[in-house]
Every structure is written in structure tokens, then in C-alpha cells.
Scaffold this motif. Sequence first.
Motif, PDB file in Angstrom:
ATOM      1  N   GLY A 139      17.990  44.206  19.186  1.00  0.00           N
ATOM      2  CA  GLY A 139      19.359  43.783  18.966  1.00  0.00           C
ATOM      3  C   GLY A 139      20.400  44.816  19.270  1.00  0.00           C
ATOM      4  N   SER A 140      20.026  46.095  19.207  1.00  0.00           N
ATOM      5  CA  SER A 140      21.038  47.130  19.289  1.00  0.00           C
ATOM      6  C   SER A 140      21.111  47.830  20.633  1.00  0.00           C
ATOM      7  CB  SER A 140      20.774  48.180  18.196  1.00  0.00           C
ATOM      8  OG  SER A 140      19.539  48.820  18.410  1.00  0.00           O
ATOM      9  N   GLY A 141      20.311  47.432  21.587  1.00  0.00           N
ATOM     10  CA  GLY A 141      20.413  48.037  22.900  1.00  0.00           C
ATOM     11  C   GLY A 141      21.782  47.798  23.500  1.00  0.00           C
ATOM     12  N   THR A 142      22.287  48.770  24.239  1.00  0.00           N
ATOM     13  CA  THR A 142      23.643  48.634  24.746  1.00  0.00           C
ATOM     14  C   THR A 142      23.713  47.572  25.831  1.00  0.00           C
ATOM     15  OG1 THR A 142      23.423  50.262  26.525  1.00  0.00           O
ATOM     16  CG2 THR A 142      23.957  51.100  24.337  1.00  0.00           C
ATOM     17  N   SER A 143      24.823  46.855  25.845  1.00  0.00           N
ATOM     18  CA  SER A 143      25.034  45.842  26.882  1.00  0.00           C
ATOM     19  C   SER A 143      25.170  46.493  28.246  1.00  0.00           C
ATOM     20  CB  SER A 143      26.290  45.035  26.557  1.00  0.00           C
ATOM     21  OG  SER A 143      27.427  45.872  26.455  1.00  0.00           O
ATOM     22  N   ASP A 144      25.648  47.751  28.278  1.00  0.00           N
ATOM     23  CA  ASP A 144      25.824  48.452  29.554  1.00  0.00           C
ATOM     24  C   ASP A 144      24.482  48.715  30.227  1.00  0.00           C
ATOM     25  OD1 ASP A 144      28.617  48.668  28.887  1.00  0.00           O
ATOM     26  OD2 ASP A 144      28.094  50.342  27.593  1.00  0.00           O
ATOM     27  N   ARG A 145      23.520  49.222  29.458  1.00  0.00           N
ATOM     28  CA  ARG A 145      22.205  49.502  30.030  1.00  0.00           C
ATOM     29  C   ARG A 145      21.520  48.224  30.472  1.00  0.00           C
ATOM     30  NH1 ARG A 145      20.370  52.272  26.125  1.00  0.00           N
ATOM     31  NH2 ARG A 145      19.117  50.683  25.080  1.00  0.00           N
ATOM     32  N   SER A 146      21.615  47.183  29.659  1.00  0.00           N
ATOM     33  CA  SER A 146      20.991  45.913  30.016  1.00  0.00           C
ATOM     34  C   SER A 146      21.603  45.338  31.288  1.00  0.00           C
ATOM     35  CB  SER A 146      21.150  44.910  28.869  1.00  0.00           C
ATOM     36  OG  SER A 146      20.528  45.382  27.696  1.00  0.00           O
TER      37      SER A 146
END
Length: 281
Positions: A139-146
Amino acid sequence: MDAQAWALRGRGRARRAADGAVMAVAARAGFVARGLIYCLVGVIALQIAFGGDGDRRQADRGGALEELAGKPFGATLLWVVGAALAGMALWRLSEAVFGGAGPNGRKPSKRTAAGGRCLFYAFVSYSVLSYAAGHKGSGSGTSDRSTEDVTAVALGLPGGPWLVGLAGAAVVVAGVWMSVRAVRRKFRDTLRTCEMSGRVRRFTDCFGVVGGAARGIVFAAAGVFAVVAAVRHEPGKAKGMDDTLRSFRELPAGPWLLAVVALGLAAFGVFSWCSARWRAV
């Protein structure tokens, strides 16, 4: 019609009424959860606007979940938010299958859109519940990296730059469409405005226009970055929500511009709470 047929019809109506009540609760809980996430993202973005990058908090869904987890009873709140978003997905599924409220709710385009929203909220609910269960990367992975990872994979496909470019252009169009609909107050079509007082209607209109326009601007900006990534064939040029918001600071009067957008996203959160109360479901 005999007594048995009347009884069967009565039970059918009662069952449909009960199902409708369950869907209404699920939808309204989902709107409350969505509003909470947007308000938290708005607050984080506002802090970034004037507080710098020292704490490295992410102005996106992952950052909102981390912020929520740090509050008293945070773990419980995460489970509640995840379940509420699952309710939103279930309600959207019912709209896709049976049609939504209003005279146009059964149109194929409306039902297709509801199906897409069902998949989106199902994914978001899964990520929140996984995060609550201890899988922090869910849930906490950054939207930028994804966003960068997905863009890199897409660019490597045959015709990848065209696919990414078209997807980015579609996001730009969607963002502009969101903003225009918000400014034109089209959200009134889905609200029970006849039951509102004049003050409540003005309050809802204000937050609906400001919040919807800000949300559309952020979507459109993210789409522009995707188009740039396609043209330059550089996955790093694509930006998730956090980097898209931070990019506003690089413009003239950047911190103030980001602050306005951040307040707009928080306003959309408040509008979501208004929808929880007044949405026709």
C-alpha cells in the motif's frame, strides 16, 4: 393474482429493498474513505509546498496510508478504510451489472465506466488491506516508482512509445474532462439536490467545483508527463501523483501554486464526504 403470488412478490420487493440498503451503505462508506485519503494527500502536499522535502513524505495514496497508520488506532483505521473501499468496489460492480441511479444509469457507457471504477477500487482496497495486514510494500509504495516501472515496461513493447503516448493523451483528456465537468457543476446530476437546503447546496457546489477542478488539473499534468516520456523514450519522465504535485513548485510562484492545488485536493475530499451524504445510490 392469488395470495401465494402476492406473497412471493412482496418477498421479492423486500429482498430488493434490503439489497439496495446494503449497497447504499457500501457506497457511502466508500465515499467517506475516498474523502479521507484525498484530505490527507492535500495536507501532505500543503506541507511540501512550504516545508521542503526534509521528511520525504509522499503526497499520494501511499503517503496518506503511512500518515493514517501513524495516528492513534491507525491499524484499525486502515482496516476500516480498506473495507470501505471494498464496499465502493462492490457498489460499482452492482452499477455495472444492474445499472446506476438516474435516467441514464443503464446506458452501456455508464455501465462500462462503472465496471472500470469497480476494478480500480478493488485494486485500491486490496492494496490498503494488504498494507494493514503488514505487507508494507503493497500500500505504501510510491506512485512515482510504480509509474516509472510501468512506463519502462510499456516502452519496451512493440510500438511502446505510441502506447504510452496515447495513454498519456487519454489521461490529459480525462483530466480536462474532470475539470470542465466540475466547473459546469455536472456532479449535481448524481446528488439529491432537491433535498438540500440552499446553504448546503452552495457548500457542496463550492467544494465540488474547486475539488473537481484541482483533481482534473493533477490528472492532466500527469498525462502530459507520460506524453513527454513517450516522446523522449525516457521512463523517468513519467511521474506519479507525488512527483506531479512537486512539479508545480518548479513553476513561477510554485509554492503558492502547489498550495492552491493541495487545498483543491483537500476540497475534493470534503466533496466526497458530501457525496457520502447526498449521492443518489
